[in-house]
Design a protein around this motif. Structure first.
Motif, PDB file in Angstrom:
ATOM      1  N   UNK A 273       0.698  -1.309  -0.083  1.00 59.85           N
ATOM      2  CA  UNK A 273       0.006   0.086  -0.022  1.00 59.85           C
ATOM      3  C   UNK A 273       0.794   1.394  -0.012  1.00 59.85           C
ATOM      4  N   UNK A 274       1.816   1.338   0.711  1.00 54.65           N
ATOM      5  CA  UNK A 274       2.668   2.441   1.002  1.00 54.65           C
ATOM      6  C   UNK A 274       3.496   2.721  -0.281  1.00 54.65           C
ATOM      7  N   UNK A 275       4.173   1.685  -0.901  1.00 56.53           N
ATOM      8  CA  UNK A 275       4.989   1.707  -1.780  1.00 56.53           C
ATOM      9  C   UNK A 275       4.109   2.240  -3.615  1.00 56.53           C
ATOM     10  N   UNK A 276       2.902   1.418  -3.551  1.00 59.42           N
ATOM     11  CA  UNK A 276       1.879   1.678  -4.518  1.00 59.42           C
ATOM     12  C   UNK A 276       1.633   3.187  -4.549  1.00 59.42           C
ATOM     13  N   UNK A 277       1.240   3.625  -3.397  1.00 63.76           N
ATOM     14  CA  UNK A 277       0.742   4.963  -3.154  1.00 63.76           C
ATOM     15  C   UNK A 277       1.861   5.995  -3.588  1.00 63.76           C
ATOM     16  N   UNK A 278       2.712   5.741  -3.207  1.00 64.35           N
ATOM     17  CA  UNK A 278       4.068   6.560  -3.396  1.00 64.35           C
ATOM     18  C   UNK A 278       4.226   6.823  -5.184  1.00 64.35           C
ATOM     19  N   UNK A 279       4.316   5.529  -5.699  1.00 61.77           N
ATOM     20  CA  UNK A 279       4.812   5.522  -7.293  1.00 61.77           C
ATOM     21  C   UNK A 279       3.480   5.886  -7.751  1.00 61.77           C
ATOM     22  N   UNK A 280       2.163   5.613  -7.258  1.00 66.88           N
ATOM     23  CA  UNK A 280       0.999   6.406  -8.027  1.00 66.88           C
ATOM     24  C   UNK A 280       1.030   7.990  -7.916  1.00 66.88           C
ATOM     25  N   UNK A 281       1.332   8.376  -6.556  1.00 68.66           N
ATOM     26  CA  UNK A 281       1.578   9.939  -6.738  1.00 68.66           C
ATOM     27  C   UNK A 281       2.567  10.380  -7.501  1.00 68.66           C
ATOM     28  N   UNK A 282       3.627   9.904  -7.638  1.00 71.02           N
ATOM     29  CA  UNK A 282       4.711  10.175  -8.356  1.00 71.02           C
ATOM     30  C   UNK A 282       4.229  10.103 -10.090  1.00 71.02           C
ATOM     31  N   UNK A 283       3.528   9.165 -10.187  1.00 69.30           N
ATOM     32  CA  UNK A 283       2.900   9.021 -11.791  1.00 69.30           C
ATOM     33  C   UNK A 283       1.875  10.078 -11.899  1.00 69.30           C
ATOM     34  N   UNK A 284       1.073  10.629 -10.923  1.00 69.13           N
ATOM     35  CA  UNK A 284       0.179  11.663 -11.384  1.00 69.13           C
ATOM     36  C   UNK A 284       0.605  13.084 -11.419  1.00 69.13           C
ATOM     37  N   UNK A 285       1.678  13.375 -10.333  1.00 69.42           N
ATOM     38  CA  UNK A 285       2.178  14.717 -10.230  1.00 69.42           C
ATOM     39  C   UNK A 285       3.377  14.934 -11.009  1.00 69.42           C
ATOM     40  N   UNK A 286       4.358  13.859 -10.974  1.00 65.19           N
ATOM     41  CA  UNK A 286       5.618  14.277 -11.613  1.00 65.19           C
ATOM     42  C   UNK A 286       5.590  13.842 -12.993  1.00 65.19           C
ATOM     43  N   UNK A 287       4.953  12.659 -13.403  1.00 64.85           N
ATOM     44  CA  UNK A 287       4.866  12.150 -14.644  1.00 64.85           C
ATOM     45  C   UNK A 287       3.701  12.750 -15.569  1.00 64.85           C
ATOM     46  N   UNK A 288       2.532  13.416 -14.839  1.00 60.24           N
ATOM     47  CA  UNK A 288       1.531  13.834 -15.509  1.00 60.24           C
ATOM     48  C   UNK A 288       0.416  12.873 -16.080  1.00 60.24           C
ATOM     49  N   UNK A 289       0.388  11.544 -15.602  1.00 57.75           N
ATOM     50  CA  UNK A 289      -0.519  10.783 -15.805  1.00 57.75           C
ATOM     51  C   UNK A 289      -1.985  11.365 -15.527  1.00 57.75           C
ATOM     52  N   UNK A 290      -2.998  10.636 -16.242  1.00 57.77           N
ATOM     53  CA  UNK A 290      -4.280  10.995 -16.080  1.00 57.77           C
ATOM     54  C   UNK A 290      -5.052   9.837 -15.693  1.00 57.77           C
ATOM     55  N   UNK A 291      -4.599   8.677 -15.542  1.00 58.68           N
ATOM     56  CA  UNK A 291      -5.091   7.650 -14.992  1.00 58.68           C
ATOM     57  C   UNK A 291      -4.162   6.309 -15.068  1.00 58.68           C
ATOM     58  N   UNK A 292      -4.427   5.678 -14.226  1.00 58.78           N
ATOM     59  CA  UNK A 292      -3.591   4.206 -14.188  1.00 58.78           C
ATOM     60  C   UNK A 292      -4.723   3.032 -13.948  1.00 58.78           C
ATOM     61  N   UNK A 293      -4.321   1.973 -14.326  1.00 61.44           N
ATOM     62  CA  UNK A 293      -5.016   0.671 -14.123  1.00 61.44           C
ATOM     63  C   UNK A 293      -4.317  -0.138 -13.479  1.00 61.44           C
TER      64      UNK A 293
END
Length: 168
Positions: free
Chosen positions: A108-128
């Motif tokens: 949970x901690x790792x996925x939350x951190x990488x998802x946050x990076x993906x949305x904020x630093x990489x600019x993703x709109x969605x993930x699945x």
């Protein structure tokens, strides 16, 4: 496209690029019954293809796999990644923990951190997250992350469930 592989930290974890020293534990996981929800178990060739593919996605797509280390001990406990390419119709947030590290909240901690990076630093709109219907632990984790089932999403494995992570 190339991308510098980030090092992400959380209160208990360091998410970092994989090294060849990570290979033996990765191989052991991929050859075990624990890999059954990820298309395994794999032979050495298949596991090596996945291991190198996790790293190769960084220069190809700007994202990929990161190993999960406990900050306190430096032990590698698994991997989290944002995957794409021919095996993943959409950018996928995936995770795996090595035996003995489940139930501690690391995924949970790792996925939350990488998802946050993906949305904020990489600019993703969605993930699945593509999840085998029998993988109850990963289904619970996706739901704890706030992802919701998306029955209309494309998938390569027809039986996979697709959990969509909306952009915050």
């Amino acid at each position: 496209m190339g991308a510098e592989i980030p090092v992400l930290t959380t209160p208990r974890l360091v998410l970092r690029a994989q090294t060849v020293e990570d290979w033996p534990r990765y191989l052991a996981f991929m050859q075990s019954d624990r890999a059954r929800f990820m298309g395994g178990p794999y032979d050495v060739f298949g596991a090596w293809a996945l291991f190198t593919g996790d790293l190769a996605q960084w220069p190809l797509f700007g994202h990929g796999g990161l190993m999960i280390d406990e900050r306190a001990t430096g032990r590698c406990v698994g991997q989290v990644g944002i995957n794409h390419g021919p095996l993943f119709p959409e950018k996928e947030l995936g995770w795996m923990l090595y035996e003995g590290f489940e139930g501690k909240g690391y995924a949970l901690e790792a996925a939350s951190a990488l998802r946050h990076w993906g949305f904020t630093q990489f600019g993703l709109e969605t993930l699945v997250s593509y999840i085998d219907p029998e993988n109850a632990a990963s289904r619970r984790l996706a739901e704890r992350l706030g992802a919701v089932l998306d029955s209309s999403a494309p998938r390569n494995a027809p039986d996979d469930l697709v959990y969509r992570h909306p952009r915050p």
